[in-house]
Scaffold this active site. Structure first.
Site, PDB file in Angstrom:
ATOM      1  N   CYS A 122      -9.433  75.562 -72.919  1.00 38.08           N
ATOM      2  CA  CYS A 122      -9.947  76.365 -73.024  1.00 38.08           C
ATOM      3  C   CYS A 122     -10.186  76.459 -71.262  1.00 38.08           C
ATOM      4  O   CYS A 122      -9.983  75.260 -70.247  1.00 38.08           O
ATOM      5  CB  CYS A 122     -11.414  75.963 -74.013  1.00 38.08           C
ATOM      6  SG  CYS A 122     -11.003  76.754 -75.580  1.00 38.08           S
ATOM      7  N   GLU A 140     -13.792  76.541 -70.296  1.00 37.58           N
ATOM      8  CA  GLU A 140     -14.547  75.813 -70.080  1.00 37.58           C
ATOM      9  C   GLU A 140     -14.567  74.222 -70.135  1.00 37.58           C
ATOM     10  O   GLU A 140     -14.823  73.507 -69.222  1.00 37.58           O
ATOM     11  CB  GLU A 140     -15.177  76.436 -71.208  1.00 37.58           C
ATOM     12  CG  GLU A 140     -16.291  77.793 -71.091  1.00 37.58           C
ATOM     13  CD  GLU A 140     -15.229  78.790 -71.816  1.00 37.58           C
ATOM     14  OE1 GLU A 140     -14.175  78.039 -72.285  1.00 37.58           O
ATOM     15  OE2 GLU A 140     -15.233  79.422 -72.540  1.00 37.58           O
ATOM     16  N   CYS A 144     -16.157  78.961 -77.137  1.00 33.46           N
ATOM     17  CA  CYS A 144     -15.748  78.593 -78.283  1.00 33.46           C
ATOM     18  C   CYS A 144     -16.702  77.489 -79.192  1.00 33.46           C
ATOM     19  O   CYS A 144     -17.049  76.607 -78.397  1.00 33.46           O
ATOM     20  CB  CYS A 144     -14.457  78.339 -78.678  1.00 33.46           C
ATOM     21  SG  CYS A 144     -13.923  76.458 -78.232  1.00 33.46           S
ATOM     22  N   CYS A 169     -15.124  74.243 -77.960  1.00 33.51           N
ATOM     23  CA  CYS A 169     -16.347  74.118 -75.836  1.00 33.51           C
ATOM     24  C   CYS A 169     -17.933  73.562 -76.701  1.00 33.51           C
ATOM     25  O   CYS A 169     -18.251  73.124 -75.463  1.00 33.51           O
ATOM     26  CB  CYS A 169     -16.113  75.040 -75.588  1.00 33.51           C
ATOM     27  SG  CYS A 169     -14.619  74.599 -74.478  1.00 33.51           S
TER      28      CYS A 169
HETATM   29 ZN   LIG Z   1     -13.012  76.625 -75.621  1.00 33.03          ZN
END
Ligand SMILES: [Zn+2]
Length: 165
Positions: free
Chosen positions: A74, A76, A114, A117
Protein backbone atom coordinates in the site's frame (compact mmCIF):
# COMPACT_ATOMS: atom_id res chain seq x y z
CA UNK A 1 -14.41 13.09 -18.94
CA UNK A 2 -13.31 15.39 -16.13
CA UNK A 3 -9.65 15.50 -17.09
CA UNK A 4 -7.86 17.12 -19.95
CA UNK A 5 -5.71 15.33 -22.48
CA UNK A 6 -2.04 16.36 -22.51
CA UNK A 7 -0.73 13.65 -24.81
CA UNK A 8 -2.30 11.00 -26.97
CA UNK A 9 -4.13 8.57 -24.75
CA UNK A 10 -2.93 10.15 -21.50
CA UNK A 11 -5.53 11.99 -19.46
CA UNK A 12 -4.62 13.99 -16.39
CA UNK A 13 -7.39 14.46 -13.91
CA UNK A 14 -8.27 17.41 -11.72
CA UNK A 15 -6.42 17.61 -8.44
CA UNK A 16 -8.81 16.57 -5.64
CA UNK A 17 -6.99 18.89 -3.21
CA UNK A 18 -9.66 21.44 -4.05
CA UNK A 19 -12.17 19.43 -2.03
CA UNK A 20 -10.19 19.87 1.21
CA UNK A 21 -11.26 22.76 3.45
CA UNK A 22 -8.16 22.28 5.61
CA UNK A 23 -4.84 23.68 4.33
CA UNK A 24 -2.79 20.74 5.61
CA UNK A 25 -5.16 18.24 4.01
CA UNK A 26 -5.04 20.13 0.72
CA UNK A 27 -1.22 20.19 0.79
CA UNK A 28 -0.98 16.45 1.38
CA UNK A 29 -3.63 15.57 -1.19
CA UNK A 30 -1.87 17.78 -3.73
CA UNK A 31 1.45 16.03 -3.07
CA UNK A 32 -0.12 12.58 -3.31
CA UNK A 33 -1.93 13.58 -6.47
CA UNK A 34 1.18 14.99 -8.15
CA UNK A 35 3.14 11.89 -7.12
CA UNK A 36 0.71 9.39 -8.62
CA UNK A 37 0.04 11.61 -11.63
CA UNK A 38 3.72 11.48 -12.50
CA UNK A 39 4.39 7.87 -11.44
CA UNK A 40 1.15 6.12 -12.51
CA UNK A 41 1.55 2.81 -14.34
CA UNK A 42 -1.62 0.93 -15.15
CA UNK A 43 -1.92 -2.27 -13.16
CA UNK A 44 1.29 -1.54 -11.22
CA UNK A 45 1.11 1.85 -9.50
CA UNK A 46 -2.25 3.49 -8.97
CA UNK A 47 -2.20 5.13 -5.51
CA UNK A 48 0.21 7.53 -3.84
CA UNK A 49 0.29 8.73 -0.25
CA UNK A 50 1.93 11.71 1.43
CA UNK A 51 2.71 12.01 5.13
CA UNK A 52 3.55 15.20 7.01
CA UNK A 53 6.12 15.21 9.83
CA UNK A 54 6.00 17.67 12.72
CA UNK A 55 8.93 19.61 11.25
CA UNK A 56 6.90 20.38 8.14
CA UNK A 57 8.56 17.92 5.80
CA UNK A 58 6.39 15.74 3.58
CA UNK A 59 7.29 12.22 2.45
CA UNK A 60 5.56 10.40 -0.38
CA UNK A 61 5.09 6.75 -1.22
CA UNK A 62 3.46 4.82 -4.02
CA UNK A 63 1.42 1.65 -4.04
CA UNK A 64 3.17 -1.29 -5.72
CA UNK A 65 0.92 -3.94 -7.20
CA UNK A 66 2.24 -7.52 -7.11
CA UNK A 67 1.56 -10.27 -9.63
CA UNK A 68 0.32 -12.23 -6.62
CA UNK A 69 -2.09 -9.69 -5.19
CA UNK A 70 -1.59 -10.38 -1.49
CA UNK A 71 2.04 -9.26 -1.78
CA UNK A 72 1.15 -5.79 -3.02
CA UNK A 73 2.35 -2.81 -0.98
CA UNK A 74 0.00 0.00 0.00
CA UNK A 75 1.08 3.58 -0.68
CA UNK A 76 0.50 4.51 2.96
CA UNK A 77 3.03 1.90 4.11
CA UNK A 78 5.54 3.04 1.48
CA UNK A 79 5.20 6.64 2.70
CA UNK A 80 5.58 5.52 6.31
CA UNK A 81 8.77 3.64 5.44
CA UNK A 82 10.10 6.64 3.52
CA UNK A 83 9.53 8.90 6.53
CA UNK A 84 11.30 6.35 8.74
CA UNK A 85 14.46 6.84 6.69
CA UNK A 86 14.56 10.63 6.87
CA UNK A 87 12.99 11.83 10.12
CA UNK A 88 12.51 11.03 13.77
CA UNK A 89 9.82 13.68 14.07
CA UNK A 90 6.28 12.59 14.93
CA UNK A 91 4.08 12.09 11.88
CA UNK A 92 1.03 14.29 12.10
CA UNK A 93 -1.09 13.90 8.95
CA UNK A 94 -1.46 11.72 5.85
CA UNK A 95 -3.45 11.59 2.64
CA UNK A 96 -3.69 9.13 -0.26
CA UNK A 97 -4.98 9.61 -3.80
CA UNK A 98 -6.06 6.93 -6.28
CA UNK A 99 -5.55 7.64 -9.95
CA UNK A 100 -8.20 6.15 -12.25
CA UNK A 101 -7.45 3.54 -14.85
CA UNK A 102 -7.75 4.89 -18.40
CA UNK A 103 -10.77 2.62 -18.92
CA UNK A 104 -12.51 4.16 -15.88
CA UNK A 105 -12.07 7.81 -16.73
CA UNK A 106 -13.36 10.17 -14.09
CA UNK A 107 -11.32 12.12 -11.57
CA UNK A 108 -8.53 11.09 -9.28
CA UNK A 109 -9.96 10.65 -5.81
CA UNK A 110 -8.97 10.68 -2.18
CA UNK A 111 -9.01 7.22 -0.59
CA UNK A 112 -9.08 6.19 3.07
CA UNK A 113 -6.43 3.76 4.34
CA UNK A 114 -7.29 0.05 4.30
CA UNK A 115 -7.67 -1.82 7.56
CA UNK A 116 -4.14 -3.19 7.46
CA UNK A 117 -2.67 0.28 7.01
CA UNK A 118 -4.80 1.60 9.86
CA UNK A 119 -3.14 -1.02 12.07
CA UNK A 120 0.41 -0.29 10.94
CA UNK A 121 -0.02 3.48 11.02
CA UNK A 122 -1.45 3.34 14.52
CA UNK A 123 1.58 1.32 15.65
CA UNK A 124 4.08 3.81 14.21
CA UNK A 125 2.22 7.12 14.25
CA UNK A 126 -0.66 6.90 16.73
CA UNK A 127 -1.19 10.67 16.77
CA UNK A 128 -1.70 10.77 13.01
CA UNK A 129 -4.68 12.44 11.37
CA UNK A 130 -5.77 11.03 8.02
CA UNK A 131 -7.66 12.61 5.14
CA UNK A 132 -10.81 10.64 4.32
CA UNK A 133 -13.44 11.27 1.65
CA UNK A 134 -16.72 12.30 3.24
CA UNK A 135 -19.69 13.82 1.46
CA UNK A 136 -17.57 14.96 -1.45
CA UNK A 137 -14.88 16.59 0.67
CA UNK A 138 -11.47 15.52 1.95
CA UNK A 139 -11.58 15.81 5.73
CA UNK A 140 -8.83 15.25 8.31
CA UNK A 141 -9.88 12.83 11.03
CA UNK A 142 -7.89 11.23 13.86
CA UNK A 143 -6.53 7.82 12.94
CA UNK A 144 -7.81 6.55 16.29
CA UNK A 145 -11.32 7.34 15.07
CA UNK A 146 -10.77 4.97 12.11
CA UNK A 147 -9.54 2.14 14.31
CA UNK A 148 -11.41 2.13 17.61
CA UNK A 149 -10.51 -0.40 20.29
CA UNK A 150 -7.22 -1.23 18.61
CA UNK A 151 -5.42 -4.41 19.62
CA UNK A 152 -2.52 -3.66 21.97
CA UNK A 153 0.13 -6.32 22.39
CA UNK A 154 3.34 -6.51 24.39
CA UNK A 155 6.04 -6.25 21.70
CA UNK A 156 6.99 -2.80 22.92
CA UNK A 157 6.08 -1.46 26.31
CA UNK A 158 7.52 1.99 25.79
CA UNK A 159 8.29 4.11 22.76
CA UNK A 160 11.94 5.12 22.28
CA UNK A 161 12.50 8.86 22.52
CA UNK A 162 13.72 9.07 18.94
CA UNK A 163 10.78 7.23 17.45
CA UNK A 164 7.61 8.48 15.74
CA UNK A 165 4.91 9.03 18.33
ZN1 LIG B 1 -3.40 -0.28 2.95
Amino acid sequence: MNGHTLAAGVVFNPNPAGTCPDETAARLVATAYETIRSRYVEGRRQIAAAVLAADGRVFAGVHLEAMVGCYSLCAERAALAQAAIYTDQPLVAMAAVRYPKPSEGGPARIVAPCGGCRELLSDHAPGLRVVVPREGRGLLVPLAELLPDKYVGTKWATTPANYHQ
